[in-house]
Write a protein that holds these residues in place. Structure first.
Motif, PDB file in Angstrom:
ATOM      1  N   ASN A  94      -9.860  11.319 -37.098  1.00 36.52           N
ATOM      2  CA  ASN A  94      -8.602  11.793 -36.710  1.00 36.52           C
ATOM      3  C   ASN A  94      -8.408  11.027 -35.037  1.00 36.52           C
ATOM      4  O   ASN A  94      -7.365  10.870 -34.849  1.00 36.52           O
ATOM      5  CB  ASN A  94      -8.673  13.474 -36.341  1.00 36.52           C
ATOM      6  CG  ASN A  94      -8.198  14.140 -37.657  1.00 36.52           C
ATOM      7  OD1 ASN A  94      -7.658  13.453 -38.513  1.00 36.52           O
ATOM      8  ND2 ASN A  94      -8.940  15.177 -37.838  1.00 36.52           N
ATOM      9  N   GLU A  95      -9.447  10.825 -34.625  1.00 33.75           N
ATOM     10  CA  GLU A  95      -9.556  10.027 -33.254  1.00 33.75           C
ATOM     11  C   GLU A  95      -8.979   8.786 -33.278  1.00 33.75           C
ATOM     12  O   GLU A  95      -8.736   8.074 -32.414  1.00 33.75           O
ATOM     13  CB  GLU A  95     -10.934  10.338 -32.728  1.00 33.75           C
ATOM     14  CG  GLU A  95     -11.129  12.155 -32.280  1.00 33.75           C
ATOM     15  CD  GLU A  95      -9.991  12.578 -31.059  1.00 33.75           C
ATOM     16  OE1 GLU A  95      -9.358  11.678 -30.343  1.00 33.75           O
ATOM     17  OE2 GLU A  95      -9.724  13.725 -30.988  1.00 33.75           O
TER      18      GLU A  95
ATOM     19  N   ARG B 299      -3.349  16.438 -27.599  1.00 33.96           N
ATOM     20  CA  ARG B 299      -3.757  15.263 -28.725  1.00 33.96           C
ATOM     21  C   ARG B 299      -2.351  15.059 -29.190  1.00 33.96           C
ATOM     22  O   ARG B 299      -1.520  15.728 -29.627  1.00 33.96           O
ATOM     23  CB  ARG B 299      -4.378  15.758 -29.877  1.00 33.96           C
ATOM     24  CG  ARG B 299      -4.651  14.790 -30.888  1.00 33.96           C
ATOM     25  CD  ARG B 299      -5.429  15.370 -31.920  1.00 33.96           C
ATOM     26  NE  ARG B 299      -7.103  15.087 -31.731  1.00 33.96           N
ATOM     27  CZ  ARG B 299      -7.873  15.537 -32.511  1.00 33.96           C
ATOM     28  NH1 ARG B 299      -7.707  16.144 -33.673  1.00 33.96           N
ATOM     29  NH2 ARG B 299      -9.372  15.537 -32.069  1.00 33.96           N
ATOM     30  N   ASP B 300      -1.713  13.732 -28.707  1.00 37.86           N
ATOM     31  CA  ASP B 300      -0.419  13.353 -28.833  1.00 37.86           C
ATOM     32  C   ASP B 300      -0.203  12.638 -30.333  1.00 37.86           C
ATOM     33  O   ASP B 300       0.622  11.858 -30.363  1.00 37.86           O
ATOM     34  CB  ASP B 300       0.176  12.584 -27.829  1.00 37.86           C
ATOM     35  CG  ASP B 300      -0.595  11.199 -27.590  1.00 37.86           C
ATOM     36  OD1 ASP B 300      -1.876  11.192 -28.284  1.00 37.86           O
ATOM     37  OD2 ASP B 300      -0.376  10.538 -26.541  1.00 37.86           O
ATOM     38  N   HIS B 301      -1.046  12.619 -31.117  1.00 42.44           N
ATOM     39  CA  HIS B 301      -0.847  12.095 -32.479  1.00 42.44           C
ATOM     40  C   HIS B 301      -1.398  12.797 -33.632  1.00 42.44           C
ATOM     41  O   HIS B 301      -2.004  13.875 -33.679  1.00 42.44           O
ATOM     42  CB  HIS B 301      -1.680  10.565 -32.569  1.00 42.44           C
ATOM     43  CG  HIS B 301      -2.937  10.953 -32.734  1.00 42.44           C
ATOM     44  ND1 HIS B 301      -3.817  10.976 -31.484  1.00 42.44           N
ATOM     45  CD2 HIS B 301      -4.002  11.010 -33.709  1.00 42.44           C
ATOM     46  CE1 HIS B 301      -5.227  11.173 -31.814  1.00 42.44           C
ATOM     47  NE2 HIS B 301      -5.349  11.240 -33.170  1.00 42.44           N
ATOM     48  N   TYR B 302      -0.469  12.848 -34.831  1.00 42.68           N
ATOM     49  CA  TYR B 302      -0.729  13.703 -35.998  1.00 42.68           C
ATOM     50  C   TYR B 302      -2.289  13.409 -36.558  1.00 42.68           C
ATOM     51  O   TYR B 302      -2.755  12.285 -36.315  1.00 42.68           O
ATOM     52  CB  TYR B 302       0.225  13.344 -37.149  1.00 42.68           C
ATOM     53  CG  TYR B 302       1.412  13.811 -36.718  1.00 42.68           C
ATOM     54  CD1 TYR B 302       1.906  15.214 -37.076  1.00 42.68           C
ATOM     55  CD2 TYR B 302       2.552  13.085 -36.358  1.00 42.68           C
ATOM     56  CE1 TYR B 302       3.242  15.665 -36.601  1.00 42.68           C
ATOM     57  CE2 TYR B 302       4.090  13.367 -36.306  1.00 42.68           C
ATOM     58  CZ  TYR B 302       4.231  14.759 -36.510  1.00 42.68           C
ATOM     59  OH  TYR B 302       5.353  15.470 -36.310  1.00 42.68           O
ATOM     60  N   HIS B 303      -2.661  14.476 -36.980  1.00 41.93           N
ATOM     61  CA  HIS B 303      -4.143  14.392 -37.689  1.00 41.93           C
ATOM     62  C   HIS B 303      -4.087  15.554 -38.650  1.00 41.93           C
ATOM     63  O   HIS B 303      -3.283  16.518 -38.692  1.00 41.93           O
ATOM     64  CB  HIS B 303      -5.378  14.723 -36.633  1.00 41.93           C
ATOM     65  CG  HIS B 303      -5.294  15.872 -35.998  1.00 41.93           C
ATOM     66  ND1 HIS B 303      -4.385  16.262 -34.735  1.00 41.93           N
ATOM     67  CD2 HIS B 303      -5.913  16.989 -36.097  1.00 41.93           C
ATOM     68  CE1 HIS B 303      -4.637  17.422 -34.252  1.00 41.93           C
ATOM     69  NE2 HIS B 303      -5.675  17.938 -35.295  1.00 41.93           N
TER      70      HIS B 303
ATOM     71  N   HIS C 200      -0.519  17.686 -38.095  1.00 46.76           N
ATOM     72  CA  HIS C 200      -0.116  18.502 -36.968  1.00 46.76           C
ATOM     73  C   HIS C 200      -0.763  17.861 -35.699  1.00 46.76           C
ATOM     74  O   HIS C 200      -1.476  16.987 -35.595  1.00 46.76           O
ATOM     75  CB  HIS C 200      -0.664  19.814 -37.285  1.00 46.76           C
ATOM     76  CG  HIS C 200      -2.028  20.126 -37.372  1.00 46.76           C
ATOM     77  ND1 HIS C 200      -2.899  19.994 -38.348  1.00 46.76           N
ATOM     78  CD2 HIS C 200      -2.803  20.316 -36.205  1.00 46.76           C
ATOM     79  CE1 HIS C 200      -4.032  19.950 -38.139  1.00 46.76           C
ATOM     80  NE2 HIS C 200      -4.132  20.263 -36.694  1.00 46.76           N
ATOM     81  N   TYR C 201      -0.158  18.442 -34.656  1.00 41.15           N
ATOM     82  CA  TYR C 201      -0.541  18.195 -33.411  1.00 41.15           C
ATOM     83  C   TYR C 201      -0.188  19.371 -32.429  1.00 41.15           C
ATOM     84  O   TYR C 201       0.632  20.157 -32.736  1.00 41.15           O
ATOM     85  CB  TYR C 201      -0.357  17.032 -32.893  1.00 41.15           C
ATOM     86  CG  TYR C 201       0.933  16.360 -32.502  1.00 41.15           C
ATOM     87  CD1 TYR C 201       1.507  16.795 -31.191  1.00 41.15           C
ATOM     88  CD2 TYR C 201       1.650  15.815 -33.347  1.00 41.15           C
ATOM     89  CE1 TYR C 201       2.817  16.355 -30.665  1.00 41.15           C
ATOM     90  CE2 TYR C 201       2.986  15.398 -33.222  1.00 41.15           C
ATOM     91  CZ  TYR C 201       3.547  15.755 -31.712  1.00 41.15           C
ATOM     92  OH  TYR C 201       4.652  15.281 -31.547  1.00 41.15           O
TER      93      TYR C 201
END
Length: 289
Positions: free
Chosen positions: A194-195, A38-42, A82-83
């Protein structure tokens, strides 16, 4: 005592009560994740635990970059963006949890949990392979056979107890819903955001994902988060935007697009209303810290 579990399309919630504390463990069906990119923050409103069993796990938590090796346990507090990156041959176990105090008096466990986990304001790494070997691996094996059972709940609880003894910290009160059905639903909502927060989404999209009417969905979001859907989505986007302003040199307009704001003027207005600073001012203030 292991309370009744709630199971839906995405999550299993195990609830374990010990003396003066009630813990809810939020698990995806497989419990053990495959390779994750998962290459984005959540971020989540629950605590998140990751255990490196084999290989290397890289966790980017706000402005920290951590490399977990075999046996390392990482605890990410609620609200921390974070990711994760995992190597091809890596093997990781992860779960989330929340806890609250029961009505029983003179308990000793809740003050320990509140002082340790409740005192976390940053990501925490515990280097202790026993957490996985003695507790979590057994829970994982049990859950591979049964959807929920007493042994799995007990082992996960003992893993938290061991971690709490290792952490320490200042006592704060951690609140959690008393019904695991609500926790499971809140996880579905957070996972959806998040997605999809980078996309153009609306209440009807969430309603379709939850298989509820728009009216039911809006009422559910308000009950769980005390926010409307739009307010919850904006909070997610603006929190990630604040992190990107502090940790990158990306232009403000590009950050706005990356977090889902197509109108930069709307982004400026909302950011100022939320943080009482313009994005540019926030970046300057953050660089002085």
């Amino acid at each position: 005592m292991l309370k009744r579990n709630s199971e839906d399309r995405s999550y299993l919630v195990l609830s374990v009560e010990k003396a003066d504390v009630l813990c809810h463990f939020i698990l995806k069906p497989d419990f053990v994740s495959g390779r994750l990119t998962r290459d984005h923050y959540h971020f989540h409103s629950a605590y998140e635990v990751h255990i490196a069993v084999r290989g290397k796990i890289r966790i980017i938590a706000e402005d920290h970059t951590l490399l977990l090796s075999e046996g390392d346990v990482c605890i990410i507090p609620p609200g921390m963006a974070h990711y994760l990156y995992e190597e091809e041959a890596s093997f990781r176990v992860g779960f989330r949890f929340v806890f609250c105090e029961t009505k029983k008096a003179q308990g000793l466990i809740h003050p320990l949990f509140a002082g340790s986990f409740g005192g976390l304001t940053d990501v925490c790494v515990i280097r202790d392979s026993r957490i996985y070997e003695q507790y979590v691996s057994l829970a994982n094996r049990e859950l591979a056979v049964f959807s929920a059972n007493l042994i799995a709940g007990e082992m996960l609880f003992l893993s938290l107890y061991e971690l709490a003894c290792r952490i320490g910290g200042k006592a704060t009160l951690c609140e959690a819903g008393s019904r695991n059905e609500k926790i499971s639903l809140s996880e579905q909502i957070e996972e959806f955001l998040n997605e999809n927060y980078v996309k153009k989404i609306c209440l009807s999209d969430l309603a379709a994902a939850l298989n509820l009417s728009e009216r039911q969905t809006q009422r559910t979001v308000k009950e769980l988060f005390d926010l409307t859907f739009t307010e919850l989505l904006n909070r997610k986007r603006l929190t990630i935007a604040r992190l990107l302003l502090r940790s990158t040199e990306l232009p403000v307009e590009e950050i706005a697009l990356r977090v889902g704001f197509e109108d930069k003027h709307y982004f400026y207005r909302k950011f100022h209303a939320y943080f009482d600073l313009t994005p540019g001012r926030y970046r300057k203030e953050g660089n002085r810290m």
